[in-house]
Structure formats: structure tokens, C-alpha cells
Scaffold this motif. Sequence first.
Motif, mmCIF file in Angstrom:
data_model
loop_
_atom_site.group_PDB
_atom_site.id
_atom_site.type_symbol
_atom_site.label_atom_id
_atom_site.label_comp_id
_atom_site.label_asym_id
_atom_site.label_seq_id
_atom_site.Cartn_x
_atom_site.Cartn_y
_atom_site.Cartn_z
ATOM 1 N N PHE B 185 -143.715 -9.081 105.028
ATOM 2 C CA PHE B 185 -142.634 -9.610 104.407
ATOM 3 C C PHE B 185 -141.998 -8.641 103.662
ATOM 4 C CE2 PHE B 185 -141.218 -11.653 100.432
ATOM 5 C CZ PHE B 185 -140.127 -12.189 101.054
ATOM 6 N N TYR B 186 -142.490 -7.928 102.886
ATOM 7 C CA TYR B 186 -141.686 -6.955 102.143
ATOM 8 C C TYR B 186 -140.895 -5.961 102.878
ATOM 9 C CZ TYR B 186 -144.108 -8.622 97.973
ATOM 10 O OH TYR B 186 -144.455 -9.557 96.960
ATOM 11 N N GLU B 187 -141.569 -5.634 103.861
ATOM 12 C CA GLU B 187 -140.848 -4.626 104.929
ATOM 13 C C GLU B 187 -139.556 -5.185 105.599
ATOM 14 O OE1 GLU B 187 -143.652 -3.237 107.966
ATOM 15 O OE2 GLU B 187 -144.983 -2.735 106.323
ATOM 16 N N ASP B 200 -129.517 0.970 99.121
ATOM 17 C CA ASP B 200 -129.370 2.056 99.452
ATOM 18 C C ASP B 200 -130.333 2.909 99.571
ATOM 19 O OD1 ASP B 200 -128.445 4.746 100.117
ATOM 20 O OD2 ASP B 200 -127.191 4.799 98.493
ATOM 21 N N PRO B 201 -131.077 3.143 100.881
ATOM 22 C CA PRO B 201 -132.293 3.740 101.096
ATOM 23 C C PRO B 201 -132.342 5.157 100.282
ATOM 24 C CG PRO B 201 -131.448 3.301 103.098
ATOM 25 C CD PRO B 201 -130.366 2.697 102.170
ATOM 26 N N ALA B 202 -131.228 5.663 100.212
ATOM 27 C CA ALA B 202 -131.041 6.959 99.599
ATOM 28 C C ALA B 202 -131.044 6.961 97.981
ATOM 29 C CB ALA B 202 -129.554 7.844 99.752
ATOM 30 N N ALA B 203 -131.014 5.468 97.623
ATOM 31 C CA ALA B 203 -131.144 5.564 96.148
ATOM 32 C C ALA B 203 -131.540 4.187 95.889
ATOM 33 C CB ALA B 203 -129.662 5.706 95.211
ATOM 34 N N PRO B 204 -132.818 3.849 96.241
ATOM 35 C CA PRO B 204 -133.417 2.307 95.916
ATOM 36 C C PRO B 204 -133.566 1.897 94.720
ATOM 37 C CG PRO B 204 -135.098 4.025 96.481
ATOM 38 C CD PRO B 204 -134.024 4.942 96.579
ATOM 39 N N ARG B 205 -133.723 2.883 93.850
ATOM 40 C CA ARG B 205 -133.754 2.354 92.442
ATOM 41 C C ARG B 205 -135.096 1.652 92.250
ATOM 42 N NH1 ARG B 205 -129.169 -0.876 90.654
ATOM 43 N NH2 ARG B 205 -129.162 -1.264 93.123
ATOM 44 N N HIS B 206 -135.078 0.532 91.562
ATOM 45 C CA HIS B 206 -136.240 -0.359 91.320
ATOM 46 C C HIS B 206 -136.397 -1.757 92.283
ATOM 47 C CE1 HIS B 206 -138.353 2.485 88.835
ATOM 48 N NE2 HIS B 206 -137.268 2.170 87.687
ATOM 49 N N VAL B 207 -135.407 -1.779 92.999
ATOM 50 C CA VAL B 207 -135.120 -3.165 93.704
ATOM 51 C C VAL B 207 -136.608 -3.586 94.113
ATOM 52 C CG1 VAL B 207 -133.812 -4.450 95.355
ATOM 53 C CG2 VAL B 207 -132.679 -3.096 93.795
ATOM 54 N N MET B 208 -137.076 -3.070 95.171
ATOM 55 C CA MET B 208 -138.205 -3.375 95.959
ATOM 56 C C MET B 208 -139.192 -3.940 94.958
ATOM 57 S SD MET B 208 -137.403 -4.441 98.939
ATOM 58 C CE MET B 208 -139.094 -5.001 99.311
#
Lengths: 243, 243
Positions: B185-187, B200-208
Amino acid sequence: MAFPNVRIVLCNPSHPGNIGAVARAMKTMQLDKLYLVEPKVFPHADATARAAGADDILAAAQVCNTLDEAIGDCHLVMGASARIRSLSCPVVSPDACARLVKGENKTQQIALLFGREHSGLTNKEIDRCHHLIHIPSNEEFSSLNLASAVQIVAYELMKSRQGTDSDNLHTDLLECASSADVERFYEHLEQTLIKVQFLDPAAPRHVMRRLRRLFNRARPDIIELNVLRGMLTAMQNKSNEQQ
Amino acid sequence: MAFPNVRIVLCNPSHPGNIGAVARAMKTMQLDKLYLVEPKVFPHADATARAAGADDILAAAQVCNTLDEAIGDCHLVMGASARIRSLSCPVVSPDACARLVKGENKTQQIALLFGREHSGLTNKEIDRCHHLIHIPSNEEFSSLNLASAVQIVAYELMKSRQGTDSDNLHTDLLECASSADVERFYEHLEQTLIKVQFLDPAAPRHVMRRLRRLFNRARPDIIELNVLRGMLTAMQNKSNEQQ
């Protein structure tokens, strides 16, 4: 008073006598914040008579037109329920409820909801709850008087307050989002699900109730709620692009 | 009924309404033996009205002229008292009272005494007690309604009988999704958030990480996880339409 951040909310009570008896039950256990959502009759001489000295609680009672008015600023909402519904939130005993209240940050407002004398809380009201409080009772005769139900829960709060044991359950001190903020998130979520055609407004089935149950269990904090809202906005924008 | 060897004894109750409310409180907690020592008025329409369906308890109530008649055959007698008297017997809490009842041989008769609405039990009555039951309450307003006092003690009996492990915050038995399912599910969530340009996969920060923390707290069950996956699929399909 013992729990200044705890309020008792009566949804749609029919009998003013019961409102008075609830005020008395509250005061014996050091609770003083009473909210009445659309009471059939209030104030009333029967309420004052049954309050038997807890008139101050009645005088300070907040009469509200909607549940939102009564709990919008609350961060933890628990509702008393005799029946355990199939699609409902986690069920706790009155003593577990008291432990949750005790473990909560004192700056967070807590609402304990009690339903109508004959029919209890509606599904819509239950959907606002993080937990249901189930008072153990005779399965063949579970009709506790409204004030008796309040009395038992208030008694457990009193006990927990006096209790020296500090086995604090659930002490993660998140700054929880308020009930009103979470409600706006659910509206946003619903709109988004309709937009992406996951939810058919003509046949919503239980989708929103299931999602409410899930998110109510998690009790999002303010930052998490912002992330979720941001996600929804991004999804809506993406859908709009094509139109 | 749960405790066939336990009786509730009301000494000299003034208001028939309270007798009815006591019967109701008893029945909700599976007690059925009610003894009335010199009730001012009984039977009475107010008693029946407040019993609200516990008429069987009222109909079977034993009306006695003396306390002796009511408790003569009892082996353990405990009396409820708001005040702690200087010269009295050991004082127990309602839950300790319940433990004493539970520990007693089932062939022994047990009486739980409740006094007058305004003055409680007399010293003479207290002298018949092995223990006094003290319900914790607001020291400045300890006037519990008679039926409320019975309700609390009966509730503790009920709790002890159910042996509800009170430490058990029993969340309803959800069939939790497996860790592997949740991981999928997370994927799926991450892919969707990238697609709608929230992440933004280049700057994912802490979202996930934030979202993981949130959903891990909620511990989705299998059905909920399916709903969430369905939502994500609908969002992706909507995004695909435009490409």
C-alpha cells in the motif's frame, strides 16, 4: 473541578428530569461542563428538581443547535453506546475511557457523548467519535437510565483521578487536530473521491464511514492533516487539468 | 441472574420513584433480589414508572418490617456510606466490595445495605455491617442519588463477574493487514503521490515517513486497506486519462 477539559454532551435528551439527574451525577464526581444539543425542553422545573443542588451545573450548561457547536473544538470524542455496531470505532470500557482521559494532554478538550433516552447516538454522531464507551451490562436488559450511564463513566473518571497508579496509556503528546478541522478534511476527501469517480454519491455504500473509522483511530495531528489536505488538493488539481 | 446470593437492601426509602430506579439499576447489572425495610410508600405508580421494564424486580421485592427480617440469614453484610464515621468498621471501595463478593462462597447470602435518601444508614444499621462501602466522590457534593449509588456498586459487581481484564483496552477484533500488504500500500501511495505531483522524488522530504507514521498508528484492517488501494487506483486512472 477535577477535569476542566472534559465536557459531558447530551444529544437530544427528551426528559428535562434526566438533564437534572445528569447534572447531579456530574457534580458528585467533580465534573462541571454540560453541553446540551437540541434538548427537547430546557430549562425546566423537573431538571432543577432532579439536580438536587447541582443547579450551578445546569445554569452554566451550554445549549447548542448542532453537535458541531458542542464538539467542534474538541480533540478527543468518545460516545456511550449500548449496542456494539458492526461498523464502528474501537470500543472501550468505562475504566479504559478514564485512562484515556487521564493520559490526554490537559490542554486538549475532551467530549463524552451520550445519546437519546430511547435510541442512543445516531450513526452520524458515532462517526464523530474516536472511541465508543461500552458499559458492561445485562445483555437482556441493558437499558441504563441516561443519568446512570453518565454516573458510571464519571465515577470511573473520579477513580482514575484519585488512583495513584500512573500507568499512563496513550501518552504520545501529539497536538491533535480539532474535530472541526478533521470534519473539513472528510469533506475534502469525499469531494476528491467523487471527482476521481471512486465514490458514487448516488450509492456511497460505507466508504466514507470506513475511512472515518480508520482516520479517527489514527487521530491525525495538525501537520499530518495538512499533508493529507495537500495530497487531496494535488489530486484535485490533476483531475482539473484534463477538463 | 448473576449473583443469586446477593441482595440489595434499602433501609427506609422515602421516595417510591427511587425504589423503581434502584430496580432498574439492579436489573441492568443482573441483580434481582430487592429487600425493602419499612419503605414509606410501596408499591406505587412512581416506582413502576421509574423501573422502566424492571417490574419483575419490584414484583418480587420483599417488604420487611425490620432489618433483621431482611438480613438475618446473611453471612456478609456491607453498607454504603458517604461519610466515613469515626467508630466504624473497615471501609472498602466499590471495586473492593465486588472482590469480596466474588471471593465469597456462593452458598453464603450477602446483603448490600443502602440508607435513607437524606441521612443514610443509622449507627445501629452500620453496626450490622462487616464493611462499609465508600463510593469516591466530590467531598463538597457527595450526595449521590440512591439509585446512582446502587448503580455504581452493581456495576462493579458486574465488572468483577465478567472478569473483564480492565487493563484490556479491547479494540474490536480487526483482522489487521499483514506488514507485507501494508508495505505494498505504501508503495502504491508513493507512486500515486508522485503522479499527482504532490511528491517530488528528487526532494521527498518527510512526506512518506509522516504518512507511514499516521497509517501505522491506525493499523488498517484488510477491508480498509482494500478501500485505500481502490482509492489510489481510481486516482491513478483519472490521471492516466489525460495522458
